[in-house]
Design a protein around this motif. Sequence first.
Motif, PDB file in Angstrom:
ATOM      1  N   UNK A   1     -11.333 -27.550  36.942  1.00  0.00           N
ATOM      2  CA  UNK A   1      -9.982 -27.344  37.439  1.00  0.00           C
ATOM      3  C   UNK A   1      -9.487 -28.594  38.153  1.00  0.00           C
ATOM      4  N   UNK A   2      -8.191 -28.808  38.136  1.00  0.00           N
ATOM      5  CA  UNK A   2      -7.634 -29.945  38.855  1.00  0.00           C
ATOM      6  C   UNK A   2      -7.831 -29.794  40.351  1.00  0.00           C
ATOM      7  N   UNK A   3      -8.105 -30.886  41.036  1.00  0.00           N
ATOM      8  CA  UNK A   3      -8.467 -30.800  42.448  1.00  0.00           C
ATOM      9  C   UNK A   3      -7.267 -30.936  43.381  1.00  0.00           C
ATOM     10  N   UNK A   4      -6.248 -31.654  42.970  1.00  0.00           N
ATOM     11  CA  UNK A   4      -5.129 -31.915  43.867  1.00  0.00           C
ATOM     12  C   UNK A   4      -4.232 -30.687  43.950  1.00  0.00           C
ATOM     13  N   UNK A   5      -3.961 -30.216  45.166  1.00  0.00           N
ATOM     14  CA  UNK A   5      -3.064 -29.087  45.348  1.00  0.00           C
ATOM     15  C   UNK A   5      -1.635 -29.616  45.291  1.00  0.00           C
ATOM     16  N   UNK A   6      -0.882 -29.153  44.296  1.00  0.00           N
ATOM     17  CA  UNK A   6       0.467 -29.670  44.084  1.00  0.00           C
ATOM     18  C   UNK A   6       1.530 -28.825  44.754  1.00  0.00           C
ATOM     19  N   UNK A   7       1.204 -27.646  45.183  1.00  0.00           N
ATOM     20  CA  UNK A   7       2.195 -26.784  45.810  1.00  0.00           C
ATOM     21  C   UNK A   7       1.616 -25.411  46.029  1.00  0.00           C
ATOM     22  N   UNK A   8       2.505 -24.453  46.181  1.00  0.00           N
ATOM     23  CA  UNK A   8       2.055 -23.094  46.400  1.00  0.00           C
ATOM     24  C   UNK A   8       3.103 -22.100  45.963  1.00  0.00           C
ATOM     25  N   UNK A   9       2.694 -20.867  45.849  1.00  0.00           N
ATOM     26  CA  UNK A   9       3.599 -19.779  45.521  1.00  0.00           C
ATOM     27  C   UNK A   9       3.394 -18.664  46.530  1.00  0.00           C
ATOM     28  N   UNK A  10       4.448 -17.915  46.754  1.00  0.00           N
ATOM     29  CA  UNK A  10       4.391 -16.794  47.678  1.00  0.00           C
ATOM     30  C   UNK A  10       4.804 -15.532  46.942  1.00  0.00           C
ATOM     31  N   UNK A  11       3.979 -14.486  46.986  1.00  0.00           N
ATOM     32  CA  UNK A  11       4.402 -13.234  46.377  1.00  0.00           C
ATOM     33  C   UNK A  11       5.475 -12.561  47.223  1.00  0.00           C
ATOM     34  N   UNK A  12       6.527 -12.093  46.577  1.00  0.00           N
ATOM     35  CA  UNK A  12       7.628 -11.426  47.264  1.00  0.00           C
ATOM     36  C   UNK A  12       7.775 -10.036  46.670  1.00  0.00           C
ATOM     37  N   UNK A  13       7.825  -9.034  47.524  1.00  0.00           N
ATOM     38  CA  UNK A  13       7.961  -7.653  47.087  1.00  0.00           C
ATOM     39  C   UNK A  13       9.417  -7.218  47.256  1.00  0.00           C
ATOM     40  N   UNK A  14       9.834  -6.175  46.568  1.00  0.00           N
ATOM     41  CA  UNK A  14      11.201  -5.680  46.759  1.00  0.00           C
ATOM     42  C   UNK A  14      11.403  -5.156  48.172  1.00  0.00           C
ATOM     43  N   UNK A  15      12.510  -5.510  48.776  1.00  0.00           N
ATOM     44  CA  UNK A  15      12.824  -5.053  50.110  1.00  0.00           C
ATOM     45  C   UNK A  15      12.289  -5.922  51.230  1.00  0.00           C
ATOM     46  N   UNK A  16      11.680  -7.048  50.907  1.00  0.00           N
ATOM     47  CA  UNK A  16      11.145  -7.952  51.923  1.00  0.00           C
ATOM     48  C   UNK A  16      12.244  -8.863  52.434  1.00  0.00           C
ATOM     49  N   UNK A  17      12.289  -9.105  53.757  1.00  0.00           N
ATOM     50  CA  UNK A  17      13.251 -10.033  54.324  1.00  0.00           C
ATOM     51  C   UNK A  17      12.766 -11.449  54.012  1.00  0.00           C
ATOM     52  N   UNK A  18      13.583 -12.220  53.317  1.00  0.00           N
ATOM     53  CA  UNK A  18      13.215 -13.596  52.962  1.00  0.00           C
ATOM     54  C   UNK A  18      13.681 -14.559  54.051  1.00  0.00           C
ATOM     55  N   UNK A  19      14.914 -14.400  54.498  1.00  0.00           N
ATOM     56  CA  UNK A  19      15.464 -15.314  55.497  1.00  0.00           C
ATOM     57  C   UNK A  19      16.390 -14.520  56.418  1.00  0.00           C
ATOM     58  N   UNK A  20      16.398 -14.884  57.690  1.00  0.00           N
ATOM     59  CA  UNK A  20      17.305 -14.310  58.672  1.00  0.00           C
ATOM     60  C   UNK A  20      18.155 -15.430  59.249  1.00  0.00           C
ATOM     61  N   UNK A  21      19.387 -15.104  59.605  1.00  0.00           N
ATOM     62  CA  UNK A  21      20.245 -16.111  60.230  1.00  0.00           C
ATOM     63  C   UNK A  21      21.236 -15.434  61.155  1.00  0.00           C
ATOM     64  N   UNK A  22      21.759 -16.230  62.098  1.00  0.00           N
ATOM     65  CA  UNK A  22      22.777 -15.718  63.022  1.00  0.00           C
ATOM     66  C   UNK A  22      23.723 -16.839  63.397  1.00  0.00           C
TER      67      UNK A  22
END
Length: 119
Positions: free
Chosen positions: A98-119
């Motif tokens: 397998x390639x050794x260099x970590x190029x990024x990442x992924x995040x699992x998102x479920x329905x109904x999850x708050x992704x971002x909040x702002x005010x």
Amino acid sequence: NSSAVAPDNMPNPWRKIFLRRLLRPKIPTASTSNKCLTLGKFGVLSTEAGLLTNAQKEAVRLSMGRKLKPMGGRFWIHINHFIPLTRKAKGARMGKGKGAAITGGKAPVRPGTVIIEFS
């Protein structure tokens, strides 16, 4: 005797690879936590399950920063990328693990999850 059948004492190579797709992590279909706003007055909820990449998270961060900075608003991102992605070097040949260099990442998102909040 057929030459395609492996002897009883040898493992079948086809059987070794057959169920590998079942070992992949599954994304649960229902969100159990992070459904309510805690820091801001407004928020963005996900409607479908999926995977968010680092590039998508960065695009959200930049666009929210551009819109909210003139108004003095704040925002909070509730996504943590904990599925690492690796990639082989451009000139590397096939095989040798397998390639050794970590190029990024992924995040699992479920329905109904708050992704971002702002005010």
